[in-house]
Design a protein around this motif. Structure first.
Motif, PDB file in Angstrom:
ATOM      1  N   THR A  31       4.623   0.261 105.098  1.00 12.23           N
ATOM      2  CA  THR A  31       3.990  -0.941 103.995  1.00 12.23           C
ATOM      3  C   THR A  31       4.547  -0.764 102.526  1.00 12.23           C
ATOM      4  N   ASN A  33       7.593  -1.552 100.200  1.00  7.33           N
ATOM      5  CA  ASN A  33       8.683  -2.419 100.082  1.00  7.33           C
ATOM      6  C   ASN A  33       9.712  -1.827  99.249  1.00  7.33           C
ATOM      7  N   ARG A  99       6.099   0.112  95.072  1.00  5.81           N
ATOM      8  CA  ARG A  99       5.652  -1.137  95.529  1.00  5.81           C
ATOM      9  C   ARG A  99       5.439  -1.401  96.942  1.00  5.81           C
ATOM     10  N   SER A 100       4.155  -1.890  97.339  1.00  3.02           N
ATOM     11  CA  SER A 100       3.932  -2.082  98.661  1.00  3.02           C
ATOM     12  C   SER A 100       4.228  -3.479  98.944  1.00  3.02           C
ATOM     13  N   THR A 101       4.305  -3.760 100.176  1.00  4.25           N
ATOM     14  CA  THR A 101       4.588  -4.867 100.988  1.00  4.25           C
ATOM     15  C   THR A 101       3.646  -6.220 100.397  1.00  4.25           C
ATOM     16  N   ARG A 102       2.566  -5.804  99.860  1.00  2.00           N
ATOM     17  CA  ARG A 102       1.517  -6.850  99.165  1.00  2.00           C
ATOM     18  C   ARG A 102       1.716  -6.821  97.720  1.00  2.00           C
ATOM     19  N   SER A 103       2.688  -6.282  97.128  1.00  2.00           N
ATOM     20  CA  SER A 103       3.297  -6.462  95.696  1.00  2.00           C
ATOM     21  C   SER A 103       2.209  -5.545  94.838  1.00  2.00           C
ATOM     22  N   ALA A 104       1.528  -4.471  95.566  1.00  2.00           N
ATOM     23  CA  ALA A 104       0.926  -3.643  94.543  1.00  2.00           C
ATOM     24  C   ALA A 104       1.657  -2.435  94.208  1.00  2.00           C
ATOM     25  N   ASP A 105       1.380  -2.186  92.904  1.00  3.47           N
ATOM     26  CA  ASP A 105       2.108  -0.972  92.141  1.00  3.47           C
ATOM     27  C   ASP A 105       1.295   0.374  92.068  1.00  3.47           C
TER      28      ASP A 105
END
Length: 117
Positions: A31, A33, A99-105
């Protein structure tokens, strides 16, 4: 909880080298990115230093191209920044970023890099 633990900072003379490490936990490699490094010097804005995507594509700030190398070890969920030919202007607190695949940092606590002239 997601934790990014940084290590490798220190004090070096101009022209020297350091290797920063950032180990991520609490998040699956599947998960993530991208992983990268940012830095912030006193009185300056935080800036991107280098990033590597899950597919291995890298990008560097112009100021560090040819001197820094970012890499990752997926088995260890760890990202590295090899810094060579260090300059006084590289002095900053360096922050690991995921950075996750959900665009969380997610951010590390920061590690100080000081380059003396």
């Amino acid at each position: 909880q997601v934790q990014l633990v940084e290590s490798g900072g220190g004090l070096v003379q101009a022209g020297g080298s350091l290797r920063l490490s950032c180990a991520a936990s609490g998040i699956s490699i599947f998960t993530i990115n991208a992983m990268g490094w940012y830095r912030q010097a006193p009185g300056k804005q935080r800036e991107l230093v280098a990033v590597i995507t899950s597919g291995g594509v890298t990008n560097y700030a112009n100021s560090v191209k040819g001197r820094f190398t970012i890499s990752r070890d997926k088995a260890k969920n760890t990202v590295y920044l090899e810094m060579n030919s260090l300059k006084p202007e590289d002095t900053a607190v360096y922050y690991c970023n995921v950075r996750s695949t959900r665009s969380a940092d997610y951010w590390g606590q920061g590690t100080q890099v000081t380059v003396s002239s």
